[in-house]
Design a protein around this motif. Structure first.
Motif, PDB file in Angstrom:
ATOM      1  N   GLN A  38      37.866  45.568  48.081  1.00  0.00           N
ATOM      2  CA  GLN A  38      37.628  44.263  48.692  1.00  0.00           C
ATOM      3  C   GLN A  38      38.260  44.165  50.087  1.00  0.00           C
ATOM      4  O   GLN A  38      37.863  43.329  50.899  1.00  0.00           O
ATOM      5  CB  GLN A  38      38.189  43.156  47.793  1.00  0.00           C
ATOM      6  CG  GLN A  38      37.966  41.748  48.271  1.00  0.00           C
ATOM      7  CD  GLN A  38      36.500  41.328  48.261  1.00  0.00           C
ATOM      8  OE1 GLN A  38      35.713  41.789  47.434  1.00  0.00           O
ATOM      9  NE2 GLN A  38      36.128  40.458  49.172  1.00  0.00           N
ATOM     10  N   ALA A  39      39.217  45.026  50.394  1.00  0.00           N
ATOM     11  CA  ALA A  39      39.966  44.949  51.654  1.00  0.00           C
ATOM     12  C   ALA A  39      39.075  44.965  52.901  1.00  0.00           C
ATOM     13  O   ALA A  39      39.272  44.137  53.795  1.00  0.00           O
ATOM     14  CB  ALA A  39      41.018  46.052  51.722  1.00  0.00           C
ATOM     15  N   PRO A  40      38.091  45.860  53.028  1.00  0.00           N
ATOM     16  CA  PRO A  40      37.261  45.835  54.245  1.00  0.00           C
ATOM     17  C   PRO A  40      36.514  44.513  54.427  1.00  0.00           C
ATOM     18  O   PRO A  40      36.359  44.036  55.550  1.00  0.00           O
ATOM     19  CB  PRO A  40      36.270  46.990  54.034  1.00  0.00           C
ATOM     20  CG  PRO A  40      36.930  47.887  53.045  1.00  0.00           C
ATOM     21  CD  PRO A  40      37.749  46.985  52.169  1.00  0.00           C
ATOM     22  N   ILE A  41      36.092  43.909  53.352  1.00  0.00           N
ATOM     23  CA  ILE A  41      35.392  42.622  53.433  1.00  0.00           C
ATOM     24  C   ILE A  41      36.360  41.530  53.887  1.00  0.00           C
ATOM     25  O   ILE A  41      36.030  40.722  54.758  1.00  0.00           O
ATOM     26  CB  ILE A  41      34.760  42.277  52.073  1.00  0.00           C
ATOM     27  CG1 ILE A  41      33.697  43.320  51.715  1.00  0.00           C
ATOM     28  CG2 ILE A  41      34.170  40.868  52.070  1.00  0.00           C
ATOM     29  CD1 ILE A  41      33.250  43.288  50.274  1.00  0.00           C
ATOM     30  N   ASP A  42      37.558  41.531  53.316  1.00  0.00           N
ATOM     31  CA  ASP A  42      38.561  40.528  53.694  1.00  0.00           C
ATOM     32  C   ASP A  42      38.936  40.655  55.167  1.00  0.00           C
ATOM     33  O   ASP A  42      39.024  39.652  55.882  1.00  0.00           O
ATOM     34  CB  ASP A  42      39.814  40.674  52.831  1.00  0.00           C
ATOM     35  CG  ASP A  42      39.570  40.329  51.374  1.00  0.00           C
ATOM     36  OD1 ASP A  42      38.609  39.593  51.077  1.00  0.00           O
ATOM     37  OD2 ASP A  42      40.351  40.803  50.528  1.00  0.00           O
ATOM     38  N   ILE A  43      39.149  41.871  55.636  1.00  0.00           N
ATOM     39  CA  ILE A  43      39.520  42.096  57.033  1.00  0.00           C
ATOM     40  C   ILE A  43      38.389  41.660  57.966  1.00  0.00           C
ATOM     41  O   ILE A  43      38.620  41.028  58.997  1.00  0.00           O
ATOM     42  CB  ILE A  43      39.908  43.562  57.270  1.00  0.00           C
ATOM     43  CG1 ILE A  43      41.174  43.915  56.499  1.00  0.00           C
ATOM     44  CG2 ILE A  43      40.081  43.844  58.760  1.00  0.00           C
ATOM     45  CD1 ILE A  43      42.402  43.119  56.873  1.00  0.00           C
ATOM     46  N   ALA A  44      37.160  41.980  57.604  1.00  0.00           N
ATOM     47  CA  ALA A  44      36.016  41.567  58.433  1.00  0.00           C
ATOM     48  C   ALA A  44      35.950  40.051  58.565  1.00  0.00           C
ATOM     49  O   ALA A  44      35.706  39.525  59.649  1.00  0.00           O
ATOM     50  CB  ALA A  44      34.722  42.113  57.850  1.00  0.00           C
ATOM     51  N   ARG A  45      36.194  39.343  57.474  1.00  0.00           N
ATOM     52  CA  ARG A  45      36.185  37.874  57.516  1.00  0.00           C
ATOM     53  C   ARG A  45      37.301  37.349  58.408  1.00  0.00           C
ATOM     54  O   ARG A  45      37.109  36.398  59.171  1.00  0.00           O
ATOM     55  CB  ARG A  45      36.330  37.309  56.114  1.00  0.00           C
ATOM     56  CG  ARG A  45      35.094  37.466  55.280  1.00  0.00           C
ATOM     57  CD  ARG A  45      35.295  36.896  53.902  1.00  0.00           C
ATOM     58  NE  ARG A  45      34.088  37.083  53.110  1.00  0.00           N
ATOM     59  CZ  ARG A  45      34.073  37.107  51.786  1.00  0.00           C
ATOM     60  NH1 ARG A  45      35.193  36.949  51.109  1.00  0.00           N
ATOM     61  NH2 ARG A  45      32.954  37.273  51.133  1.00  0.00           N
ATOM     62  N   LEU A  46      38.479  37.941  58.295  1.00  0.00           N
ATOM     63  CA  LEU A  46      39.599  37.510  59.128  1.00  0.00           C
ATOM     64  C   LEU A  46      39.332  37.780  60.601  1.00  0.00           C
ATOM     65  O   LEU A  46      39.594  36.933  61.463  1.00  0.00           O
ATOM     66  CB  LEU A  46      40.884  38.223  58.692  1.00  0.00           C
ATOM     67  CG  LEU A  46      41.460  37.749  57.361  1.00  0.00           C
ATOM     68  CD1 LEU A  46      42.458  38.761  56.833  1.00  0.00           C
ATOM     69  CD2 LEU A  46      42.107  36.391  57.525  1.00  0.00           C
ATOM     70  N   LEU A  47      38.799  38.952  60.927  1.00  0.00           N
ATOM     71  CA  LEU A  47      38.531  39.281  62.320  1.00  0.00           C
ATOM     72  C   LEU A  47      37.461  38.380  62.915  1.00  0.00           C
ATOM     73  O   LEU A  47      37.491  38.084  64.112  1.00  0.00           O
ATOM     74  CB  LEU A  47      38.134  40.746  62.458  1.00  0.00           C
ATOM     75  CG  LEU A  47      39.271  41.741  62.259  1.00  0.00           C
ATOM     76  CD1 LEU A  47      38.734  43.170  62.293  1.00  0.00           C
ATOM     77  CD2 LEU A  47      40.379  41.542  63.270  1.00  0.00           C
ATOM     78  N   THR A  48      36.538  37.908  62.110  1.00  0.00           N
ATOM     79  CA  THR A  48      35.521  36.973  62.597  1.00  0.00           C
ATOM     80  C   THR A  48      36.190  35.730  63.185  1.00  0.00           C
ATOM     81  O   THR A  48      35.773  35.231  64.232  1.00  0.00           O
ATOM     82  CB  THR A  48      34.563  36.581  61.465  1.00  0.00           C
ATOM     83  OG1 THR A  48      33.869  37.749  61.038  1.00  0.00           O
ATOM     84  CG2 THR A  48      33.563  35.529  61.907  1.00  0.00           C
ATOM     85  N   GLY A  49      37.228  35.259  62.555  1.00  0.00           N
ATOM     86  CA  GLY A  49      37.936  34.080  63.041  1.00  0.00           C
ATOM     87  C   GLY A  49      38.782  34.343  64.285  1.00  0.00           C
ATOM     88  O   GLY A  49      39.146  33.401  64.984  1.00  0.00           O
ATOM     89  N   LEU A  50      39.096  35.603  64.577  1.00  0.00           N
ATOM     90  CA  LEU A  50      39.924  35.930  65.727  1.00  0.00           C
ATOM     91  C   LEU A  50      39.127  36.313  66.962  1.00  0.00           C
ATOM     92  O   LEU A  50      39.676  36.459  68.041  1.00  0.00           O
ATOM     93  CB  LEU A  50      40.868  37.100  65.371  1.00  0.00           C
ATOM     94  CG  LEU A  50      41.874  36.825  64.267  1.00  0.00           C
ATOM     95  CD1 LEU A  50      42.622  38.101  63.936  1.00  0.00           C
ATOM     96  CD2 LEU A  50      42.839  35.720  64.651  1.00  0.00           C
TER      97      LEU A  50
END
Length: 55
Positions: A38-50
């Protein structure tokens, strides 16, 4: 600035806290399991906000 780049004025230390915070919370509190797949999906979501806003 190109689409998808991080903002030039991004506070890297704060962004790091935002990225690692949810994972530490899950690890230390046991709120939900950490799933490596799940980590790559979580990181992608976080980077979208940054990313730099369009427009």
């Amino acid at each position: 600035m190109c689409h998808g780049e991080l903002a030039a004025d991004l506070d890297i230390e704060y962004a790091t806290d935002l990225i690692f915070g949810p994972f530490w919370y899950r690890l230390l509190i046991g709120h939900a399991p950490l799933r490596p797949e799940q980590a790559p999906i979580d990181i992608a979501r976080l980077l979208t906000g940054l990313r730099t806003p369009l427009g």
